[in-house]
Design an enzyme around this catalytic site. Structure first.
Site: not given
Length: 154
Positions: A55, A57, A85, A88
């Site tokens: 992801h 992040e 999410c 993260c």
């Protein structure tokens, strides 16, 4: 607030680049809170890297930690186009990010303002300052456009 808009625009550019790679268009930018230095910026790369943890992040946190040669980077602010999410959120907490600036909220998959609300749990050791709604409409629209186009091709 002007800086927040500037950095979120950069995160949106990363989201657009991710979309061009056929990734879910989420972008993130990691900024040193005192100097304003952009240490990392990236978009989702889960498909490209065959990695469900890639992801935006996570990628910028990894690069920020490598840049500082540290597992914790408390002098950084993270800008992300969509509410992170739970995975993260955990990484943000463990990295000791100082401030998290969110574009659009994610009622379905978010882990900070929605869902498990990671930072509100007793087991969370670090809670960054959270700001939400920066360029919210633009951050949400890119995702709507992406998924609308996906549905048309099915």
């Amino acid at each position: 607030m002007d800086d927040d808009i500037t950095y979120m625009r950069m995160a949106l550019e990363e989201a657009k680049t991710a979309m061009a790679r056929d990734e879910v268009p989420i972008g993130a930018v990691l900024v040193h809170c005192e100097t304003g230095e952009i240490v990392s910026k990236n978009g989702n790369r889960t498909r490209e890297l065959y990695d469900p943890s890639a992801h935006a992040e996570i990628l910028v946190i990894r690069e920020g930690c490598a840049h500082d040669e540290a597992q914790r980077i408390p002098d950084y602010d993270l800008y992300v186009t969509l509410e992170p999410c739970a995975m993260c959120a955990g990484a943000i907490s463990f990295a000791r990010i100082r401030r998290l600036v969110i574009g659009a909220q994610d009622p379905k998959g978010g882990g900070i303002l929605h869902g498990g609300q990671f930072f509100e749990q007793k087991t969370c050791h670090h809670r960054p300052v959270v700001i939400s709604g920066v360029l919210e409409e633009a951050c949400g629209q890119i995702l709507k456009d992406f998924f609308k186009a996906k549905r048309k091709t099915l």
